[in-house]
Design a protein around this motif. Structure first.
Motif, PDB file in Angstrom:
ATOM      1  N   GLN A 178      -5.254   7.615   3.142  1.00 31.70           N
ATOM      2  CA  GLN A 178      -4.935   6.943   4.277  1.00 31.70           C
ATOM      3  C   GLN A 178      -5.268   7.685   5.468  1.00 31.70           C
ATOM      4  O   GLN A 178      -5.336   7.116   6.633  1.00 31.70           O
ATOM      5  CB  GLN A 178      -3.395   6.661   4.196  1.00 31.70           C
ATOM      6  N   CYS A 199       1.255   8.106   4.835  1.00 30.84           N
ATOM      7  CA  CYS A 199       1.723   7.060   3.658  1.00 30.84           C
ATOM      8  C   CYS A 199       2.907   7.045   3.375  1.00 30.84           C
ATOM      9  O   CYS A 199       3.685   7.537   2.470  1.00 30.84           O
ATOM     10  CB  CYS A 199       0.931   7.309   2.574  1.00 30.84           C
ATOM     11  N   ILE A 206      -7.079   4.813   7.473  1.00 30.22           N
ATOM     12  CA  ILE A 206      -6.396   4.412   8.749  1.00 30.22           C
ATOM     13  C   ILE A 206      -6.852   4.244   9.912  1.00 30.22           C
ATOM     14  O   ILE A 206      -7.092   3.271  10.631  1.00 30.22           O
ATOM     15  CB  ILE A 206      -4.801   4.843   8.604  1.00 30.22           C
ATOM     16  N   TYR A 233       0.962   0.142   2.972  1.00 31.79           N
ATOM     17  CA  TYR A 233       0.400   1.555   3.474  1.00 31.79           C
ATOM     18  C   TYR A 233       1.542   2.557   4.171  1.00 31.79           C
ATOM     19  O   TYR A 233       1.207   3.647   4.351  1.00 31.79           O
ATOM     20  CB  TYR A 233      -0.279   1.289   4.915  1.00 31.79           C
TER      21      TYR A 233
END
Length: 763
Positions: A265, A288, A269, A316
């Motif tokens: 992530q 996360c 992201i 997420y």
């Protein structure tokens, strides 16, 4: 080492993010994804090992089993032990057929890694390239599994060293894709190699496989494979499967190379969430963080007859539990989670609570759709919308056999379009037809089969092709007046370059983006400074409207009405009422009436429509038809037959590659010519050719069939076969005639002037 799945054990591990992996299986159609997945399920105790390879357990729909192909894609949570440590592995099996590529795109949003499956003889095919490119664009890390190694021995008669050489070419082909499509910082890092343990080999049907680490540890190699398949003793293949397990080869790579969610992530992201990364939500997403606000993106919707909509997707950040109050950000609605589940193929198991980094299935969110962002924070920034590589190009009309079933049909269509947003259903108000558009003939076939499975007796038309309307020249400005003749709109048009259309289609340029950022992109593409700042509307099918007016009164408050005219023209072009693509409409000048009552929507929308349609009609309008890429596998002696079939269908042959005894032909063919292609191809090649088609591009319809095609399309829609003439929309400025005066000569006396001067002075 396989462990028998128990939800309790999974829940015990699921809180430790280091022990979670989210991955998907992607490949070209028929390269063996679902067969490979069987071995992974058997290893986790979900199906009996004896049926792995034949069960195709993740093809849970009756249609999937009958057709031997994956249509939906399935989620499953596996428990796997690697080097003494337990891992929870969330796996998504995806379809390979190009018509269902939208499901692959959605699955990629939920996962951090993919196992790309490739056939050892066919190698990297078109659809493998398409799905790998999508994965790399979503920053999803690939590893490669080369399947059907037995074909190299049985069909190509390769021995151990020759197999290695053949396979190294496939690995090089795959790395070329990574080089081509990965972002610069991942190009080298994500390439696969045998020594790096990111490539595995095996046969999913025979349930054996190995990667570099296993080959060294167990002492297996291509020599053993060659011996097992050239031996008359069938036990040798079984012994190979008992010695080197396929699930260890694949899941070993997943654990080693695919990142756990909190690592993935950090770099995913920024790509998929456009909000402020320094905000509380931004930090929770990057890390996360299960203690932060919950943020989830829905990637799949299943409609359960008993439970209603089941929204599955990636969580997420935060933790989600039964009874949570959440917000559907895009739908702007609150919702309440009734039950938190995880998917096990075609069954759901209730887990009540799940932390970030997992793939929950939520019940109770009746307004959720694929692509929806769900959060416990009301005004959170939603995730980037999902971009599809293909667009619907084929349409059929659907109606119930018995009129009393109409409400049931509407409900059935609503259900299948909720599950598959790539199916587009609209009702033609003029003809009353219910039209269903899909990615290809197979996509629509499957949709109609699903309606029939719901117990609906339906009648469908022959498939129809979706065309697009565009222009080849600039035109205007032309003037059109509102119905009350009190407002004038001046409009000009020009074609948009294909690279800008692509940027709109893929979301790199969109209406709600920062205006300065958009202006910068457009200036780099050669637009002027003023023009790049003046974009007022962008339509996702690849059109723009630019406001070029200067100092015009009431333009801001009139823009919504003008915009609605633009929206209407985009859906119904002037030639055949098809969707418009690739046009820049420029509002050149606007003369409004001073009284707001005389310049409302009812006046400005028709005026805008007429100005746009009129300017399109004088700008060399043209119909675009969808062109499909076609990839044909056939014996070498059939190449001539295949080439002649293609040319009879207005298609062309682009490339021929020989792999052993098989030829792989790349070509292209108009979508409108493919409806009876299977009968003609099978007849010509005695059933020896296999092919797949995929949407490639839009191309102008040849002049030889243009008039007939336009007339047929217009007749079908209940319109006059002849397209309208520009004069129906364009209004000319009246030329003012000089005013009539009667001149009377009157002597004008001027003091101090001479007599001659006095006589000369007359008016």
């Amino acid at each position: 080492m396989p462990k028998f799945k128990s939800t309790q054990e999974i829940l015990r591990i699921i809180g430790n993010k280091d022990q979670i992996r989210n991955f998907g299986v992607i490949a070209h159609v028929d390269h063996g994804k679902t067969t490979m997945s069987d071995s992974l399920l058997a290893a986790s105790g979900i199906i009996a090992p004896s049926v792995a390879g034949q069960a195709l357990a993740l093809d849970s729909m009756k249609l999937e089993q009958n057709r031997q192909m994956t249509i939906r894609g399935a989620n499953v949570t596996l428990l796997y032990e690697n080097e003494g440590k337990d891992y929870v592995i969330n796996m998504i099996d995806t379809p390979g057929h190009i018509d269902f590529t939208g499901r692959v795109t959605r699955a990629l949003r939920a996962i951090d890694g993919v196992v790309v499956v490739s056939d050892s003889v066919e190698g990297i095919m078109t659809q493998t390239e398409t799905v790998t490119r999508q994965a790399l664009e979503e920053r999803v890390r690939p590893v490669l599994y080369i399947n059907k190694i037995d074909r190299l021995v049985k069909e190509l008669r390769l021995d151990g060293p020759a197999m290695q050489k053949w396979l190294s070419n496939i690995i090089a082909d795959f790395n070329r894709l990574v080089d081509l499509y990965a972002e610069p910082e991942y190009k080298e890092k994500w390439k696969v190699s045998i020594q790096g343990n990111s490539v595995a080999f095996g046969s999913a049907k025979d349930r054996w496989g190995f990667n570099f680490k296993m080959a060294q540890k167990l002492g297996v190699g291509f020599k053993d494979v060659y011996e097992a398949y050239t031996s008359d003793d069938p036990e040798k293949i079984k012994a190979l499967a008992d010695r080197s397990h396929l699930h260890d080869a694949v899941l070993g790579m997943v654990v080693e190379h695919h990142p756990p969610p909190h690592v993935a992530q950090k770099y995913r992201i920024p790509k998929i969430w456009p909000g402020d990364l320094n905000s509380e939500i931004g930090q929770a997403l990057l890390n996360c963080d299960e203690k932060g606000p919950a943020m989830m993106m829905v990637t799949t919707i299943n409609v359960d007859p008993q439970a209603g909509r089941v929204a599955t997707g990636r969580l997420y950040s935060g933790t989600i539990k039964d009874g949570d109050e959440v917000y559907l950000i895009d739908a702007k609605r609150p919702g309440k989670v009734q039950s938190v589940n995880i998917y096990m193929g075609n069954t759901r198991e209730v887990v009540s609570v799940l932390p970030a980094g997992n793939i929950p299935a939520l019940l109770g969110l009746d307004y959720a759709v694929s692509g929806e962002s769900i959060s416990t924070v009301k005004n959170a920034t939603p995730f980037e919308s999902i971009k599809y590589v293909s667009e619907p190009v084929v349409t059929i009309a659907v109606e119930p056999k018995h009129p009393k079933d109409l409400p049931k049909l509407v409900e059935g269509l609503r259900r299948i379009t909720v599950e598959d947003p790539n199916l587009i259903v609209k009702i033609n108000e003029e003809s009353g037809e219910t039209l269903m558009a899909g990615m290809g003939v197979l996509h629509l076939e499957i949709a109609t089969s699903l309606l029939q499975e719901m117990g609906l007796d339906i009648v469908t038309t022959q498939p129809l092709i979706n065309y697009r309307e565009t222009i080849r020249a600039k035109a205007g400005p032309i003037m059109s007046k509102s119905p009350n003749k009190h407002n004038k709109i001046f409009m000009r048009v020009e074609p948009l370059p294909e690279d800008i259309v692509d940027m709109i289609r893929t979301g790199k340029i969109k209406e709600d983006m920062d205006k300065k950022e958009m202006a910068k992109i457009l200036r780099e593409k050669g637009w002027g400074t003023d023009e790049s700042r003046s974009v007022v509307a962008i339509d996702s099918s690849g059109n723009m409207m630019v406001d070029e007016t200067k100092g015009v009164q009431f333009i801001q408050e009139s823009m919504d009405s003008i915009r609605s005219g633009f929206d209407d023209v985009i859906k119904n072009g002037p030639i055949a009422k098809e969707q418009v693509r690739g046009i820049k409409f420029v509002l050149h000048h606007f003369v409004p009436h001073e009284d707001p009552a005389h310049r409302g929507l009812a006046q400005l929308m028709p005026a805008t429509r007429r100005a746009m349609l009129g300017s399109m009609l004088i700008a060399d309008p043209v119909l675009l038809e969808p062109i499909l890429g076609i990839e044909i596998k056939c014996p070498q002696e059939q190449i001539g037959v295949v080439a002649s079939v293609l040319s009879s269908k207005r298609g062309k042959l682009l490339n021929v590659e020989q792999k052993g005894i098989i030829a792989i032909i790349q070509g292209e063919v108009p979508a409108s010519e493919t409806f009876d292609l299977s009968e003609i191809m099978r007849g010509g090649t005695a059933g020896k050719a296999m092919w797949t088609t995929f949407f490639k591009t839009w191309a102008p319809v040849p002049n030889s069939i243009f008039r007939t095609l336009v007339a047929d399309t217009r007749k079908r829609k209940g319109l006059n076969p002849e397209p309208p003439s520009p004069d129906e929309f364009i209004e000319r400025e009246e030329k003012r005639q000089a005013p009539h005066f009667t001149l009377k000569l009157v002597p004008l006396f001027c003091y101090g002037a001479s007599n001659e001067g006095k006589r000369a002075m007359h008016v």
